[in-house]
Design a protein around this motif. Structure first.
Motif, PDB file in Angstrom:
ATOM      1  N   SER A  95       1.931   2.671   1.640  1.00  0.00           N
ATOM      2  CA  SER A  95       0.594   2.892   2.586  1.00  0.00           C
ATOM      3  C   SER A  95      -0.243   3.550   1.038  1.00  0.00           C
ATOM      4  O   SER A  95      -1.470   3.433   1.402  1.00  0.00           O
ATOM      5  N   ASN A  96       0.616   4.264   0.510  1.00  0.00           N
ATOM      6  CA  ASN A  96      -0.852   4.758  -0.890  1.00  0.00           C
ATOM      7  C   ASN A  96      -0.960   4.488  -1.676  1.00  0.00           C
ATOM      8  O   ASN A  96      -2.072   4.828  -2.016  1.00  0.00           O
ATOM      9  N   HIS A  97      -0.170   3.095  -1.925  1.00  0.00           N
ATOM     10  CA  HIS A  97      -0.712   2.353  -3.145  1.00  0.00           C
ATOM     11  C   HIS A  97      -1.784   1.490  -2.327  1.00  0.00           C
ATOM     12  O   HIS A  97      -2.636   1.232  -3.443  1.00  0.00           O
ATOM     13  N   MET A  98      -1.899   1.137  -1.454  1.00  0.00           N
ATOM     14  CA  MET A  98      -2.456   0.468  -0.532  1.00  0.00           C
ATOM     15  C   MET A  98      -3.990   1.355  -0.762  1.00  0.00           C
ATOM     16  O   MET A  98      -5.787   0.787  -1.161  1.00  0.00           O
ATOM     17  N   GLN A 103      -9.818   2.346  -2.942  1.00  0.00           N
ATOM     18  CA  GLN A 103     -10.367   2.917  -3.633  1.00  0.00           C
ATOM     19  C   GLN A 103     -11.041   2.536  -4.811  1.00  0.00           C
ATOM     20  O   GLN A 103     -12.424   3.335  -5.077  1.00  0.00           O
ATOM     21  N   ASP A 104      -9.918   1.764  -5.326  1.00  0.00           N
ATOM     22  CA  ASP A 104     -10.561   1.105  -7.107  1.00  0.00           C
ATOM     23  C   ASP A 104     -11.619  -0.729  -6.063  1.00  0.00           C
ATOM     24  O   ASP A 104     -12.394  -1.026  -7.576  1.00  0.00           O
ATOM     25  N   GLN A 119       1.013  -8.689   0.359  1.00  0.00           N
ATOM     26  CA  GLN A 119       1.321  -8.295  -0.499  1.00  0.00           C
ATOM     27  C   GLN A 119       2.174  -6.771  -0.688  1.00  0.00           C
ATOM     28  O   GLN A 119       2.952  -6.593  -1.206  1.00  0.00           O
ATOM     29  N   HIS A 120       1.720  -6.142   0.480  1.00  0.00           N
ATOM     30  CA  HIS A 120       2.117  -4.258   0.701  1.00  0.00           C
ATOM     31  C   HIS A 120       3.017  -4.387   1.030  1.00  0.00           C
ATOM     32  O   HIS A 120       4.377  -3.863   1.527  1.00  0.00           O
ATOM     33  N   ARG A 135       6.793  -4.397  -8.017  1.00  0.00           N
ATOM     34  CA  ARG A 135       6.016  -3.750  -8.467  1.00  0.00           C
ATOM     35  C   ARG A 135       6.480  -3.653  -9.834  1.00  0.00           C
ATOM     36  O   ARG A 135       5.858  -3.768 -11.094  1.00  0.00           O
ATOM     37  N   ASN A 136       7.728  -3.286 -10.119  1.00  0.00           N
ATOM     38  CA  ASN A 136       8.875  -3.183 -11.141  1.00  0.00           C
ATOM     39  C   ASN A 136       9.460  -4.217 -11.935  1.00  0.00           C
ATOM     40  O   ASN A 136      10.163  -3.652 -12.809  1.00  0.00           O
TER      41      ASN A 136
END
Length: 459
Positions: A95-98, A103-104, A119-120, A135-136
């Protein structure tokens, strides 16, 4: 979906339709739902689900009888409270990645909301079911897997509407057959690779971290990150005491990947759209999230999540209006007496959840978004089978608690950090009855950052 709505208006809660040479009985009255879903003998999946067999094999979704009961028993512990608590950190991180990616974004506008959310949710289900973060991994391999997951859904729906391709003998004649072979190769090889690596790790540690009761597993550091238990680990542990093969394990992991990301992504997409259109509800959710988090030192945990009661009602109302699984197929193994007709054994039944949730007899002003329909005092007076977004009876969704937890965390994060502003009206968006319910067009959404003290991350 427009045909489904029209048929319900013309024929009400029980009617017959023909798909080529196959007759389907469609039901959407709560009494008929209760008769069918409470039956322990008529819980065999319908013919259409067989199209999933090439990908999911005899996993929990498709298996029946003793095999289904055995798999359900093995997998149920993965959704106990103390296990879901282990997955909570993954939900917070994603959720914080979202939030960071929003924000970007230039101009605060997401050009394809469905794709962004999906995607998330795919990242979340990948890490909770397989223990691997997409993501890794290699960017090319990651994109191939994501693309294959989406393409296989389209292929399944393509076959579903063409009964002459139901047979694995005739489908190779289709121009789309090569696409399926390509997708399955990517999907199965990816899962098999993860299972192999996970089993090698557990063999190298003598199974030390296969005990779901041991809290210290979460603290094990591998490759610079936490090695969390996943549903895959539960299956590997079970394979030591049962006859589960690597193929059996792959079936279940693939099933969770299929059922656990797109359904949640679509529910979240519609919830975001509805909150954007209903500013009063959005503000009420934001106030509730802020109050609950301030009481909890600015953080969100499992206990605090239980206090987001209005947010939960908004999610339930979203799934009433737009149930991701808008229909279920069953095959009757014996005669069933519905409200008005005796439906014979062998019949294919189309369980119309979409129309069930719009029946004005049980839902006044059914097209209106009104979360307080789910206040406890109203729920207790409603027919227990008038609302079944996660199905019901013995074959209900095993992951429904996890899905609700995931949606609450994601929406709490988004609403706390952004004002949701619509760029299209839901009333103007046509719905597509694909494998799941989805908008038939690309949707744009504006996420305007909240300024001031309440703009901090959910952490």
């Amino acid at each position: 979906m427009e045909q489904v709505v029209t048929r319900f208006k013309n024929h009400n809660c029980l009617y017959k339709i023909w798909l080529f040479t196959i007759a389907y009985i469609t039901i959407s009255h709560p009494d008929d739902m209760q008769t069918l879903m409470n039956s322990t003998r008529n819980n065999e999946k319908g013919m259409a689900y067989k199209l999933l067999h090439t990908w999911l094999g005899d996993g929990l979704l498709l298996s029946k009888g003793a095999k289904w009961q055995e798999r359900r028993k093995i997998l149920t512990p993965a959704f106990h409270f103390h296990i879901l608590k282990r997955f909570f950190d993954i939900l917070i991180e994603e959720s914080n990645h979202m939030e960071k990616s929003l924000q970007d974004i230039k101009g605060s506008t997401v050009e394809n909301l469905m794709s962004f959310v999906s995607q998330h949710t795919l990242n979340i289900i990948s890490e909770t079911s397989m223990g691997i973060s997409l993501r890794n991994i290699d960017a090319r391999e990651q994109q191939q897997y994501r693309q294959a997951v989406h393409e296989i859904g389209e292929l399944l729906f393509y076959r579903m509407l063409r009964p002459w391709y139901y047979s694995d003998m005739t489908f190779p004649m289709s121009s789309r057959y090569k696409d399926q072979v390509k997708c399955l190769k990517v999907l199965h090889e990816f899962t098999e690779k993860v299972i192999k690596e996970r089993k090698q790790y557990h063999e190298s540690t003598n199974g030390r971290f296969l005990n779901f009761e041991k809290a210290e597993e979460d603290e094990e550091i591998i490759g610079g990150g936490k090695k969390r238990l996943a549903m895959l680990d539960l299956l590997i542990a079970a394979s030591k005491d049962t006859n589960l093969s690597d193929l059996d394990i792959r079936e279940e992991v693939d099933t969770f990947m299929f059922e656990g990301h797109d359904t949640v992504a679509m529910a979240l997409t519609f919830a975001i759209l509805l909150l954007a259109e209903h500013k009063d509800a959005q503000d009420r959710v934001r106030d509730e999230v802020n109050a609950v988090m301030e009481e909890n030192g600015g953080k969100l945990n499992m206990a605090a999540l239980q206090n987001l009661t209005y947010l939960e009602r908004c999610l339930k109302e979203t799934m009433r209006l737009y149930p991701s699984v808008f229909c279920i197929f069953r095959k009757l193994t014996e005669d069933v007496m519905m409200q008005s007709y005796l439906v014979p054994a062998g019949t294919q039944v189309y369980v119309d959840i979409f129309s069930l949730h719009k029946n004005p007899e049980f839902w006044p002003n059914p097209e209106v978004f009104y979360p307080d329909r789910f206040l406890p005092e109203l729920v207790q007076d409603r027919h227990p089978f008038a609302y079944v977004p996660f199905s019901a009876g013995s074959r209900n969704c095993i992951g429904q608690r996890f899905a609700m937890m995931e949606m609450k965390v994601v929406l709490a994060t988004l609403v706390r950090n952004f004002y949701l502003e619509p760029m299209q009206r839901l009333a103007d968006v046509r719905l597509a009855g694909n494998v799941i319910l989805r908008p038939s067009e690309r949707l744009r959404m504006k996420f305007v950052p909240v300024q001031g003290a309440h703009a901090a991350k959910v952490a």
